[in-house]
Enzyme design. Sequence first.
Site, PDB file in Angstrom:
ATOM      1  N   ASP A 133     -11.144  -2.354  10.695  1.00  0.00           N
ATOM      2  CA  ASP A 133     -10.902  -1.066  11.335  1.00  0.00           C
ATOM      3  C   ASP A 133     -12.210  -0.281  11.344  1.00  0.00           C
ATOM      4  O   ASP A 133     -12.627   0.259  10.325  1.00  0.00           O
ATOM      5  CB  ASP A 133      -9.816  -0.330  10.553  1.00  0.00           C
ATOM      6  CG  ASP A 133      -9.488   1.041  11.132  1.00  0.00           C
ATOM      7  OD1 ASP A 133     -10.119   1.435  12.127  1.00  0.00           O
ATOM      8  OD2 ASP A 133      -8.593   1.712  10.574  1.00  0.00           O
TER       9      ASP A 133
ATOM     10  N   TYR B  45     -13.278  -1.334   6.340  1.00  0.00           N
ATOM     11  CA  TYR B  45     -12.513  -0.125   6.674  1.00  0.00           C
ATOM     12  C   TYR B  45     -13.501   1.035   6.725  1.00  0.00           C
ATOM     13  O   TYR B  45     -13.905   1.567   5.697  1.00  0.00           O
ATOM     14  CB  TYR B  45     -11.408   0.121   5.653  1.00  0.00           C
ATOM     15  CG  TYR B  45     -10.609   1.380   5.916  1.00  0.00           C
ATOM     16  CD1 TYR B  45     -10.152   1.670   7.196  1.00  0.00           C
ATOM     17  CD2 TYR B  45     -10.311   2.265   4.894  1.00  0.00           C
ATOM     18  CE1 TYR B  45      -9.418   2.821   7.444  1.00  0.00           C
ATOM     19  CE2 TYR B  45      -9.570   3.415   5.134  1.00  0.00           C
ATOM     20  CZ  TYR B  45      -9.128   3.687   6.414  1.00  0.00           C
ATOM     21  OH  TYR B  45      -8.406   4.827   6.663  1.00  0.00           O
TER      22      TYR B  45
ATOM     23  N   HIS C 297      -1.270   0.132  13.036  1.00  0.00           N
ATOM     24  CA  HIS C 297      -2.153  -0.836  13.688  1.00  0.00           C
ATOM     25  C   HIS C 297      -1.373  -2.135  13.902  1.00  0.00           C
ATOM     26  O   HIS C 297      -0.455  -2.453  13.140  1.00  0.00           O
ATOM     27  CB  HIS C 297      -3.361  -1.168  12.818  1.00  0.00           C
ATOM     28  CG  HIS C 297      -4.255  -0.002  12.511  1.00  0.00           C
ATOM     29  ND1 HIS C 297      -5.534   0.118  13.011  1.00  0.00           N
ATOM     30  CD2 HIS C 297      -4.060   1.087  11.716  1.00  0.00           C
ATOM     31  CE1 HIS C 297      -6.085   1.228  12.547  1.00  0.00           C
ATOM     32  NE2 HIS C 297      -5.214   1.836  11.762  1.00  0.00           N
TER      33      HIS C 297
END
Length: 272
Positions: free
Chosen positions: A157, A107, A260
């Site tokens: 991500d 992330y 998402h």
Amino acid sequence: MLRLASANVNGIRAAVRRGLPQWLEQRRPDVVALQEVRCEPGLVPPLPGWHLTLDAGTRAGRNGVAVLSREVPSAVRTGIGNQAFADEGRYLEVDLDRAGLTVASLYLPKGDRPGDGPAAEARYRRKLRFMASLARQLTDSRRAAARQGREFVVMGDFNIAHTELDLASWRTNRRSPGFLPEEREWFGSLLGSRRLVDVVRRLHPGSPGPYSWWTWRGQAFSNDAGWRIDYQLASPGLAGRALRGGTDREPSYEARMSDHSPVVVDYALPPA
């Protein structure tokens, strides 16, 4: 076949309420990288049949990365070698011996735009420092996996749209965080025939998307006005076995698990 998935769940407890267990049962992935888990280990809802490896970080209600796997990892590593980010729950690696993989869940900070004041400048600079450390980590991890006879994949991500194909409104976002020239250049530096391969882009060359993030606001999801910021970057050997993949975009706004949608790729198993 080996099915790998990545999902920024935007809070795992909320995602469970919105259908994560049903999605897992329907799609039956072998390994899932999760981001923005936002939950302490003891409070994660049970997911029967899965082994959860979690780095929740120390910031309550923020960040957190995890890997769901059918097998118990033989080794677990956290962090990117930069102590400034050590407690944030942004990077986790597991070794999966039966699958022959090292899997990382990432992330990456969202950052900000330089020149928009001291706070924005600080967030921008901090993201660049994270990116520099992450690049070194990915090189080291890929090489270590190769020495041990494993393939390597980092899923998650990245908070960066690499090219104009990776967001619907690229013309109006040329100065937006996540599409800044220096971010896109850095992302490109990770890729190469001897480094890492953007698997979904290889499977969908020249086509817009498939996007993986849409704001909750307005009609962005209904109009597919999204960004592709969630990736599977794989070592060349694994990438070469990719059969099909893309985004599991929900059928409606109401059915969304998160802002998402999961990125799922099927790979051929290696020869016995």
